[in-house]
Scaffold this active site. Structure first.
Site, PDB file in Angstrom:
ATOM      1  CE  LYS A  74       8.698   4.579   1.766  1.00  0.00           C
ATOM      2  NZ  LYS A  74       8.044   3.148   1.943  1.00  0.00           N
ATOM      3  N   GLY A  76      -0.561  -2.515   5.072  1.00  0.00           N
ATOM      4  CA  GLY A  76      -0.196  -1.628   6.131  1.00  0.00           C
ATOM      5  C   GLY A  76      -1.708  -0.718   6.544  1.00  0.00           C
ATOM      6  NE  ARG A  77      -3.602   0.818   0.694  1.00  0.00           N
ATOM      7  CZ  ARG A  77      -2.438   0.250   0.082  1.00  0.00           C
ATOM      8  NH1 ARG A  77      -1.543   0.675   0.878  1.00  0.00           N
ATOM      9  NH2 ARG A  77      -2.558  -0.217  -0.978  1.00  0.00           N
ATOM     10  CD  GLU A  88       8.801   8.680   7.138  1.00  0.00           C
ATOM     11  OE1 GLU A  88       9.130   7.700   7.155  1.00  0.00           O
ATOM     12  OE2 GLU A  88       8.266   9.446   6.263  1.00  0.00           O
ATOM     13  CE  LYS A 101       3.019  -5.768   5.255  1.00  0.00           C
ATOM     14  NZ  LYS A 101       2.178  -5.780   4.192  1.00  0.00           N
ATOM     15  CG  HIS A 155     -19.310  27.185  11.006  1.00  0.00           C
ATOM     16  ND1 HIS A 155     -20.175  28.357  10.994  1.00  0.00           N
ATOM     17  CD2 HIS A 155     -20.115  26.273  11.398  1.00  0.00           C
ATOM     18  CE1 HIS A 155     -21.488  28.052  11.596  1.00  0.00           C
ATOM     19  NE2 HIS A 155     -21.410  26.568  11.817  1.00  0.00           N
ATOM     20  CD  GLU A 201      -0.177   3.914   1.163  1.00  0.00           C
ATOM     21  OE1 GLU A 201      -0.700   2.971   1.966  1.00  0.00           O
ATOM     22  OE2 GLU A 201       0.690   4.653   1.327  1.00  0.00           O
TER      23      GLU A 201
HETATM   24  O1  F6P Z   1       5.400   4.422   2.710  1.00  0.00           O
HETATM   25  C1  F6P Z   1       3.867   4.032   2.470  1.00  0.00           C
HETATM   26  C2  F6P Z   1       3.673   3.069   3.782  1.00  0.00           C
HETATM   27  O2  F6P Z   1       4.564   1.697   3.198  1.00  0.00           O
HETATM   28  C3  F6P Z   1       2.247   2.816   3.702  1.00  0.00           C
HETATM   29  O3  F6P Z   1       1.819   1.544   2.979  1.00  0.00           O
HETATM   30  C4  F6P Z   1       2.477   2.078   5.272  1.00  0.00           C
HETATM   31  O4  F6P Z   1       1.269   1.913   6.028  1.00  0.00           O
HETATM   32  C5  F6P Z   1       3.431   2.961   5.812  1.00  0.00           C
HETATM   33  O5  F6P Z   1       4.339   3.496   4.808  1.00  0.00           O
HETATM   34  C6  F6P Z   1       4.372   2.420   7.103  1.00  0.00           C
HETATM   35  O6  F6P Z   1       4.861   1.440   6.839  1.00  0.00           O
HETATM   36  P1  F6P Z   1       5.385   0.252   8.024  1.00  0.00           P
HETATM   37  O7  F6P Z   1       4.150   0.057   8.739  1.00  0.00           O
HETATM   38  O8  F6P Z   1       6.061  -0.615   7.289  1.00  0.00           O
HETATM   39  O9  F6P Z   1       6.301   1.236   8.710  1.00  0.00           O
END
Ligand code: F6P
Length: 523
Positions: A492, A266-267, A215, A209, A383, A352
């Site tokens: 972060k 995002g979610r 990452e 987003k 199990h 979240e």
């Molecule tokens: O760190 C949490 C978050 O902001 C989530 O809410 C989001 O889904 C995820 O990181 C990834 O964010 P982005 O889509 O901006 O890379």
């Protein structure tokens, strides 16, 4: 939005009294024995999802008080504000309109029930223009036999939604394309995927987003470096961005970008361009069905009276368990192996969204919010941890998800699967009193049973939208902002500070434990 704190409403006080007099000693076995119609009165059909709530620790009088609580805290007003495009995400000053992503382009003339406000009409036009373009692209990829591998690089909402849905709808996927999901900054993950790829037959989707998440950016840069090192030449053809930050994607060298908007959390973004892996897997018609199923659930949530409104009833049950019974977790048990990433997806969605300790104006709350959500597919969980569900000291409400018709034709399996899900729900409730000690099962352990007729794009869309809205209901009632996530920021910032210290060995100002571990990690 300003509302009366839930714990100061008359309904809350009445619920507390109801809990003390009857709620805490409620017994499911007695409830069924004394009411032959309990299954009828506590089950309901929502679009594409049937729900049996009868094995929950609840009676009609308590549910009436919970409906009162919803009214007194303004849940319906809050819901209507979301569907009117108001900036209910106050801490970020944003509207919350993921529901608009599944709104049909045009309403059939005279459609009575579908009275969605026309307010965000302009936004709706943008939604459909992007959706159309993305689905044309998805079809082109499907029709291109030279692309055999699609790699989604994203994390959180830019990973869990598409990954969960691609797995869930594998029976509808085009043969001949493999899907990979790389989320972790741990290079083992990307390296393991790259080992199996050829640059000329791979399409990378960089899903973020913000297009700033460390990452995803780290993985995207490494993927491009690998691509070039392996002789890949056409970055523009092999890298696509799914983002609200078109400028940053351009700076990365990506020319094909499918956008979305800051009013999609995002979610909540699987319905947007973030859903492209799913669209490639199941095709444009399948993806439109997925949206349509969710839209059906939106309409149900918007228009059904509280008593017949499944997201409302689930959300209120969540409140009853969390704030009155004091249950700290809920387990989700999908009895369908294709739904194996559903628990992880729901974890982000609920925890979240509602893992907050202040109200939406920043004042500390005097009551509990999000439970811990966890689970595994059945029958595997039986199990592993079901022992604790049956005989542990804590009561954990379980949410079973079952699918009536299988997509395979292997004899015997599905009946066995369904027998198991029924048996588990039954065992949790009935227990076994005629034995003592280790063989005693206390029973009276609550569960909800969600049933899909078939696992299809439509029913999956409805199931996910149902979960979104039930999280909305509890978050709204608690008076929190379910659409921000400030709690992920601190880690972060600290990681940024620590990373160069791993090189330099500088431990100035660090606490003793972090300093000690840093020393050991430097070897
Ligand atoms: O760190 C949490 C978050 O902001 C989530 O809410 C989001 O889904 C995820 O990181 C990834 O964010 P982005 O889509 O901006 O890379």
């Amino acid at each position: 939005m300003n509302q009366m704190p839930c714990n100061q409403t008359p309904a809350w006080v009445a619920l507390q009294a109801a809990f003390e007099t009857a709620g805490q000693s409620f017994d499911l076995r007695t409830a069924f024995a004394s009411d032959a119609g309990r299954f009828q009165s506590f089950s309901l059909s929502a679009p594409h999802v049937f729900a049996d709530l009868s094995k929950n620790l609840i009676d009609a009088a308590t549910e009436q008080l919970l409906f009162e609580l919803a009214r007194q805290t303004g849940v319906e007003r809050h819901r209507d504000a979301m569907f009117a495009g108001a900036a209910i995400n106050r801490t970020e000053g944003r509207a919350v309109m993921h529901w608009l992503l599944r709104q049909p382009r045009s309403k059939p003339a005279g459609a009575g029930a579908d009275d969605t406000p026309a307010l965000p009409a302009n936004e709706l036009a943008k939604v459909h223009a992007t959706l159309d373009a993305m689905l044309v692209f998805a079809e082109a990829v499907r029709g291109d036999p030279s692309i055999t591998d699609v790699v989604n690089i994203g994390i959180g909402g830019s990973d869990l939604g598409p990954q969960m849905a691609v797995l869930a709808l594998d029976d509808y996927a085009l043969p001949g394309k493999r899907f990979h999901f790389v989320s972790n900054v741990d290079g083992h993950e990307l390296a393991a995927v790259l080992r199996r790829l050829q640059p000329e037959s791979t399409l990378f989707l960089i899903a973020s987003k913000t297009f700033t998440t460390i990452e995803t950016m780290t993985n995207a840069h490494s993927a491009r470096a690998w691509f070039e090192a392996q002789g890949g030449t056409d970055v523009a053809r092999h890298f696509v961005a799914l983002t609200t930050n078109v400028t940053a994607a351009g700076a990365f060298g990506i020319t094909t970008t499918f956008g979305f908007w800051d009013w999609v959390g995002g979610r909540y973004s699987v319905w947007s361009a973030i859903g492209l892996p799913l669209a490639i897997a199941i095709g444009s018609a399948g993806f439109r069905d997925f949206l349509a199923g969710a839209h059906d659930m939106d309409q149900h949530f918007r228009t059904a009276p509280l008593q017949r409104n499944l997201p409302v009833r689930l959300g209120l049950l969540d409140i009853w368990y969390r704030n009155f019974h004091g249950f700290g977790s809920r387990s989700i048990a999908p009895y369908h192996s294709a739904l194996r990433r559903l628990p992880a997806y729901l974890q982000q969605l609920e925890m979240e969204s509602n893992g907050k300790r202040v109200n939406d104006q920043g004042a500390a709350l005097a009551y509990a919010t999000s439970p811990v959500l966890w689970g595994e597919p059945g029958t595997n969980g039986q199990h592993a941890y079901f022992q604790m569900l049956h005989q542990g000291t804590d009561v954990v409400p379980v949410e079973f998800v079952a699918v009536r018709k299988p997509k395979h034709s292997l004899p015997g399996h599905h009946a066995l699967l369904l027998a198991n899900v029924l048996a588990q729900a039954q065992a949790l409730m009935l227990g076994k009193a005629d034995a003592g000690g280790h063989r005693h099962f206390p029973g009276n352990r609550p569960s909800t049973f969600l049933l899909l007729d078939e696992l299809t794009p439509i029913s999956l869309g409805a199931l996910i939208a149902l979960q979104e809205h039930r999280v909305f209901v509890s978050g709204s009632l608690w008076g929190i902002n379910s659409f921000d996530q400030w709690g992920v920021e601190l880690g972060k910032v600290l990681a940024k500070d620590i990373e160069p210290r791993l090189q330099s060995g500088d431990v100035t100002g660090l606490d003793g434990s972090t300093a000690g571990l840093l020393h050991r990690l430097r070897g």
